[in-house]
Design an enzyme around this catalytic site. Sequence first.
Site, PDB file in Angstrom:
ATOM      1  N   SER A 258     -33.467   0.858  -9.140  1.00  0.00           N
ATOM      2  CA  SER A 258     -34.259  -0.329  -9.508  1.00  0.00           C
ATOM      3  C   SER A 258     -35.356  -0.475  -8.469  1.00  0.00           C
ATOM      4  O   SER A 258     -35.222  -0.008  -7.340  1.00  0.00           O
ATOM      5  CB  SER A 258     -33.370  -1.574  -9.486  1.00  0.00           C
ATOM      6  OG  SER A 258     -34.148  -2.743  -9.626  1.00  0.00           O
TER       7      SER A 258
ATOM      8  N   TYR B 181     -27.457  -7.789  -4.687  1.00  0.00           N
ATOM      9  CA  TYR B 181     -27.875  -6.875  -5.757  1.00  0.00           C
ATOM     10  C   TYR B 181     -28.866  -5.853  -5.191  1.00  0.00           C
ATOM     11  O   TYR B 181     -28.734  -4.646  -5.446  1.00  0.00           O
ATOM     12  CB  TYR B 181     -28.500  -7.648  -6.929  1.00  0.00           C
ATOM     13  CG  TYR B 181     -29.024  -6.717  -8.007  1.00  0.00           C
ATOM     14  CD1 TYR B 181     -28.144  -5.992  -8.807  1.00  0.00           C
ATOM     15  CD2 TYR B 181     -30.403  -6.518  -8.196  1.00  0.00           C
ATOM     16  CE1 TYR B 181     -28.612  -5.108  -9.771  1.00  0.00           C
ATOM     17  CE2 TYR B 181     -30.874  -5.636  -9.156  1.00  0.00           C
ATOM     18  CZ  TYR B 181     -29.980  -4.937  -9.945  1.00  0.00           C
ATOM     19  OH  TYR B 181     -30.445  -4.048 -10.887  1.00  0.00           O
TER      20      TYR B 181
HETATM   21  N1  NAP Z   1     -32.799  -5.084 -16.848  1.00  0.00           N
HETATM   22  C1  NAP Z   1     -33.509  -4.878 -15.749  1.00  0.00           C
HETATM   23  O1  NAP Z   1     -34.494  -5.606 -15.489  1.00  0.00           O
HETATM   24  C2  NAP Z   1     -33.164  -3.743 -14.821  1.00  0.00           C
HETATM   25  C3  NAP Z   1     -34.128  -3.339 -13.888  1.00  0.00           C
HETATM   26  C4  NAP Z   1     -33.828  -2.300 -13.019  1.00  0.00           C
HETATM   27  C5  NAP Z   1     -32.602  -1.671 -13.081  1.00  0.00           C
HETATM   28  N2  NAP Z   1     -31.676  -2.076 -13.992  1.00  0.00           N
HETATM   29  C6  NAP Z   1     -30.384  -1.380 -14.001  1.00  0.00           C
HETATM   30  O2  NAP Z   1     -30.209  -0.778 -15.264  1.00  0.00           O
HETATM   31  C7  NAP Z   1     -28.819  -0.599 -15.520  1.00  0.00           C
HETATM   32  C8  NAP Z   1     -28.502  -1.084 -16.926  1.00  0.00           C
HETATM   33  O3  NAP Z   1     -28.724  -2.482 -17.004  1.00  0.00           O
HETATM   34  P1  NAP Z   1     -29.309  -3.203 -18.308  1.00  0.00           P
HETATM   35  O4  NAP Z   1     -30.536  -3.916 -17.891  1.00  0.00           O
HETATM   36  O5  NAP Z   1     -29.359  -2.284 -19.450  1.00  0.00           O
HETATM   37  O6  NAP Z   1     -28.193  -4.342 -18.507  1.00  0.00           O
HETATM   38  P2  NAP Z   1     -27.192  -4.637 -19.715  1.00  0.00           P
HETATM   39  O7  NAP Z   1     -27.914  -4.690 -21.011  1.00  0.00           O
HETATM   40  O8  NAP Z   1     -26.422  -5.851 -19.276  1.00  0.00           O
HETATM   41  O9  NAP Z   1     -26.229  -3.367 -19.728  1.00  0.00           O
HETATM   42  C9  NAP Z   1     -25.339  -3.112 -18.672  1.00  0.00           C
HETATM   43  C10 NAP Z   1     -24.404  -1.994 -19.106  1.00  0.00           C
HETATM   44  O10 NAP Z   1     -23.544  -1.676 -17.997  1.00  0.00           O
HETATM   45  C11 NAP Z   1     -22.211  -1.651 -18.468  1.00  0.00           C
HETATM   46  N3  NAP Z   1     -21.269  -2.013 -17.426  1.00  0.00           N
HETATM   47  C12 NAP Z   1     -21.294  -3.090 -16.604  1.00  0.00           C
HETATM   48  N4  NAP Z   1     -20.213  -3.092 -15.800  1.00  0.00           N
HETATM   49  C13 NAP Z   1     -19.481  -1.978 -16.133  1.00  0.00           C
HETATM   50  C14 NAP Z   1     -18.272  -1.423 -15.688  1.00  0.00           C
HETATM   51  N5  NAP Z   1     -17.553  -2.026 -14.716  1.00  0.00           N
HETATM   52  N6  NAP Z   1     -17.836  -0.281 -16.240  1.00  0.00           N
HETATM   53  C15 NAP Z   1     -18.532   0.332 -17.212  1.00  0.00           C
HETATM   54  N7  NAP Z   1     -19.698  -0.136 -17.692  1.00  0.00           N
HETATM   55  C16 NAP Z   1     -20.161  -1.285 -17.161  1.00  0.00           C
HETATM   56  C17 NAP Z   1     -22.188  -2.648 -19.626  1.00  0.00           C
HETATM   57  O11 NAP Z   1     -21.149  -2.318 -20.540  1.00  0.00           O
HETATM   58  P3  NAP Z   1     -19.772  -3.112 -20.739  1.00  0.00           P
HETATM   59  O12 NAP Z   1     -20.029  -4.560 -20.413  1.00  0.00           O
HETATM   60  O13 NAP Z   1     -19.450  -2.855 -22.171  1.00  0.00           O
HETATM   61  O14 NAP Z   1     -18.823  -2.455 -19.800  1.00  0.00           O
HETATM   62  C18 NAP Z   1     -23.536  -2.389 -20.266  1.00  0.00           C
HETATM   63  O15 NAP Z   1     -23.442  -1.317 -21.169  1.00  0.00           O
HETATM   64  C19 NAP Z   1     -28.078  -1.333 -14.399  1.00  0.00           C
HETATM   65  O16 NAP Z   1     -27.665  -0.394 -13.438  1.00  0.00           O
HETATM   66  C20 NAP Z   1     -29.145  -2.253 -13.816  1.00  0.00           C
HETATM   67  O17 NAP Z   1     -28.895  -2.577 -12.488  1.00  0.00           O
HETATM   68  C21 NAP Z   1     -31.927  -3.097 -14.874  1.00  0.00           C
END
Ligand code: NAP
Length: 247
Positions: A134, A147
Amino acid sequence: MKRLEARRILVTGASAGIGEATARALAAEGARVVLAARRKERLAQLASELAGAIAIALDVRDAAACERELAPLDLDGAILNAGLGRGLGSIADGRVDEWNEMLDTNVKGVLHVLHAVLPKLIGRGRGDVVLLGSVAGRQVYPGGNVYCASKFAVRALYEALRVDLAGKNVRVTTVDPGMVLTDFSITRFHGDHERAAKVYQGMTPLAPSDVADAIVFALTRPPHVNVGEIVLWPTDQASTTQVTRRT
Ligand SMILES: NC(=O)c1ccc[n+]([C@@H]2O[C@H](COP(=O)([O-])OP(=O)(O)OC[C@H]3O[C@@H](n4cnc5c(N)ncnc54)[C@H](OP(=O)(O)O)[C@@H]3O)[C@@H](O)[C@H]2O)c1
């Protein structure tokens, strides 16, 4: 011939957001994706839509489960995307349970998955590892402390993998997005949709498919090219503390 024809690629956190979009994009290029996350109904639905996909119910915080479920797989690559943010505030006012959840998922979870999948990738002498970092792993922002620390750690693991995997012919990439419109903020604010919506008010965030595009780009380079770091900002976001809002 599709560009990722028949490659078996693991996507953690494939039940929503960036992971789901990435699984769809990889499958559209011919990959047979392995979908992993905790919400198995969502995974089952997605697997039914993507040719050759399989779904694995997995909590990446569970090291033994990662080993049991992932180590036997013959993978060509792994996208380590599962992660979350919890809370936004000072360390003095912070919650230890939220810190543990973030560090256990975003840092130890990545290590658990790496430990399970790397031996076979190394043994086969080819493959790809993509970490979801990120911009929070490059710039701290107010209230982001733990975070951000977890994503700085992911960046350190990316650097460590470059050293570890030297000479092994396994490529490693970190994809570091700014604001992406997913459930991320809803999770961060424990289901408070109104507060989550304010994060993106008046600006155009990245879509999950924009991040998926970047991952597909890295994976479809010729074997001698290792895309190292991709930093992807919304045009409306100059830094982690400067967002242009039009309303
Ligand atoms: N959205 C942003 O602005 C942003 C920016 C930079 C980086 N990111 C990164 O991108 C990645 C994906 O995030 P997203 O934005 O797509 O959020 P999201 O829509 O909330 O998706 C998060 C995913 O992670 C899974 N997850 C969470 N805890 C888990 C666990 N203990 N075991 C297995 N799976 C788990 C969730 O699945 P389940 O709940 O079904 O387990 C879900 O599929 C993360 O690493 C986040 O830090 C996001």
